[in-house]
Scaffold this motif. Structure first.
Motif, mmCIF file in Angstrom:
data_model
loop_
_atom_site.group_PDB
_atom_site.id
_atom_site.type_symbol
_atom_site.label_atom_id
_atom_site.label_comp_id
_atom_site.label_asym_id
_atom_site.label_seq_id
_atom_site.Cartn_x
_atom_site.Cartn_y
_atom_site.Cartn_z
ATOM 1 N N GLU A 8 -8.372 102.742 29.285
ATOM 2 C CA GLU A 8 -9.785 103.135 29.257
ATOM 3 C C GLU A 8 -9.968 104.580 29.707
ATOM 4 O O GLU A 8 -10.716 105.351 29.091
ATOM 5 C CB GLU A 8 -10.578 102.190 30.168
ATOM 6 N N ILE A 61 -22.652 99.606 25.689
ATOM 7 C CA ILE A 61 -21.836 98.590 26.366
ATOM 8 C C ILE A 61 -22.425 97.210 26.097
ATOM 9 O O ILE A 61 -21.705 96.250 25.793
ATOM 10 C CB ILE A 61 -21.771 98.860 27.885
ATOM 11 N N GLY A 65 -20.860 94.000 24.146
ATOM 12 C CA GLY A 65 -20.776 92.663 24.729
ATOM 13 C C GLY A 65 -21.422 91.615 23.835
ATOM 14 O O GLY A 65 -20.903 90.518 23.654
ATOM 15 N N MET A 70 -16.626 92.111 25.134
ATOM 16 C CA MET A 70 -16.371 92.150 26.568
ATOM 17 C C MET A 70 -15.260 91.171 26.948
ATOM 18 O O MET A 70 -15.368 89.974 26.720
ATOM 19 C CB MET A 70 -17.635 91.783 27.353
ATOM 20 N N ILE A 146 -15.616 101.229 26.870
ATOM 21 C CA ILE A 146 -15.775 100.410 28.080
ATOM 22 C C ILE A 146 -15.929 98.937 27.721
ATOM 23 O O ILE A 146 -15.298 98.059 28.302
ATOM 24 C CB ILE A 146 -16.993 100.892 28.901
ATOM 25 N N GLY A 147 -16.783 98.678 26.718
ATOM 26 C CA GLY A 147 -17.086 97.295 26.368
ATOM 27 C C GLY A 147 -15.936 96.534 25.746
ATOM 28 O O GLY A 147 -15.927 95.299 25.783
ATOM 29 N N SER A 149 -12.596 97.228 26.481
ATOM 30 C CA SER A 149 -11.369 97.553 27.215
ATOM 31 C C SER A 149 -10.730 96.345 27.892
ATOM 32 O O SER A 149 -9.577 96.397 28.301
ATOM 33 C CB SER A 149 -11.668 98.604 28.288
ATOM 34 N N GLN A 152 -13.870 93.915 33.260
ATOM 35 C CA GLN A 152 -15.102 93.143 33.363
ATOM 36 C C GLN A 152 -15.749 93.323 34.738
ATOM 37 O O GLN A 152 -15.158 93.891 35.646
ATOM 38 C CB GLN A 152 -14.810 91.658 33.129
ATOM 39 N N THR A 156 -16.715 97.418 34.917
ATOM 40 C CA THR A 156 -17.428 97.960 33.761
ATOM 41 C C THR A 156 -18.382 99.070 34.193
ATOM 42 O O THR A 156 -18.431 100.148 33.602
ATOM 43 C CB THR A 156 -18.223 96.842 33.052
ATOM 44 N N TRP A 157 -19.140 98.802 35.239
ATOM 45 C CA TRP A 157 -20.145 99.782 35.676
ATOM 46 C C TRP A 157 -19.502 100.930 36.441
ATOM 47 O O TRP A 157 -20.021 102.048 36.441
ATOM 48 C CB TRP A 157 -21.216 99.059 36.508
ATOM 49 N N GLU A 160 -18.452 103.198 33.704
ATOM 50 C CA GLU A 160 -19.600 103.956 33.191
ATOM 51 C C GLU A 160 -19.992 105.064 34.160
ATOM 52 O O GLU A 160 -20.291 106.190 33.744
ATOM 53 C CB GLU A 160 -20.805 103.047 32.952
#
Length: 223
Positions: A8, A61, A65, A70, A146-147, A149, A152, A156-157, A160
């Motif tokens: 990522e 993202i 998902g 995701m 990200i979504g 990769s 989780q 994820t955040w 970001e």
């Protein structure tokens, strides 16, 4: 998790650098410091820019998902979407290169920037991330990266936040430096603005072509 993060970061950092190093990101951040109230107006613009980048990336993202991206193995549609985005970036880059000696590209909202107050600057900062197709495509690619990769939850955040931090760094740098140093930076900012305006098209073209190739390769490799 570690392999997902490594893959990522390899994709996210170059994407964030495209936004960060684009003259279309930096020049408005310099112009905003020529308003009547540069400190609060600049900080408001920076907040709007960060919110815009974070919001756009979060949307993509969420779309990833919703389409099943995701967690787990990245779906095949993610590779095809990377190919489309990579090809679009290459097309933008080629166009900017071929037209580099024509009339300079007009940055959306430029005529409103130097007359803005804090409230208007906040809105302009957010809107410039949306109306600039290059930023839009890069945020789409970042959200997709990200979504799909496999990372989780909080990861994820965190990913970001890392993307937005790097992407917004060159907008934050002059604004925060001016907030600390004030008018002493005016001559330097004027020189940076002039140089980037003179080389705008070539810089944008080179950055878009390089990252377009990277995104395209990632898509083809994932098929």
């Amino acid at each position: 998790m570690s392999a997902g993060w490594g893959s990522e970061l390899t994709e996210l950092i170059p994407l964030a650098l495209v936004v960060a190093l684009s003259p279309l990101s930096i020049i408005p951040a310099v112009l905003i410091l020529h308003t009547e109230r540069p400190r609060p107006t600049g900080l408001a613009y920076l907040a709007g820019w960060i919110v815009g980048l974070a919001g756009l990336t979060a949307i993509f993202i969420a779309i990833s998902g919703a389409l099943g991206g995701m967690g787990g193995k990245p779906p095949s549609w993610a590779s095809w979407l990377r190919i489309v985005i990579g090809a679009a970036l290459l097309a933008f880059g080629a166009f900017r290169w071929l037209t580099r000696n024509s009339k300079p590209h007009q940055i959306p909202g430029t005529r409103h920037i130097t007359t803005a107050g804090p409230a208007k600057a906040l809105l302009i900062g957010a809107l410039l991330t949306v109306v600039n197709p290059k930023v839009l495509f890069i945020c789409a690619a970042a959200g997709l990266a990200i979504g799909t990769s496999g990372v989780q939850g909080p990861g994820t955040w965190l990913a970001e936040a890392l993307y937005v931090l790097i992407a917004a760094s060159t907008v934050a740098l002059p604004i925060l430096a001016y907030a600390i140093s004030g008018d002493r930076l005016d001559p330097t900012l004027a020189k940076v603005k002039t140089w980037m305006e003179d080389h705008n098209a070539a810089l944008v073209a080179a950055i878009l072509i390089v990252i377009g190739l990277l995104v395209l390769y990632k898509g083809i490799h994932g098929l």
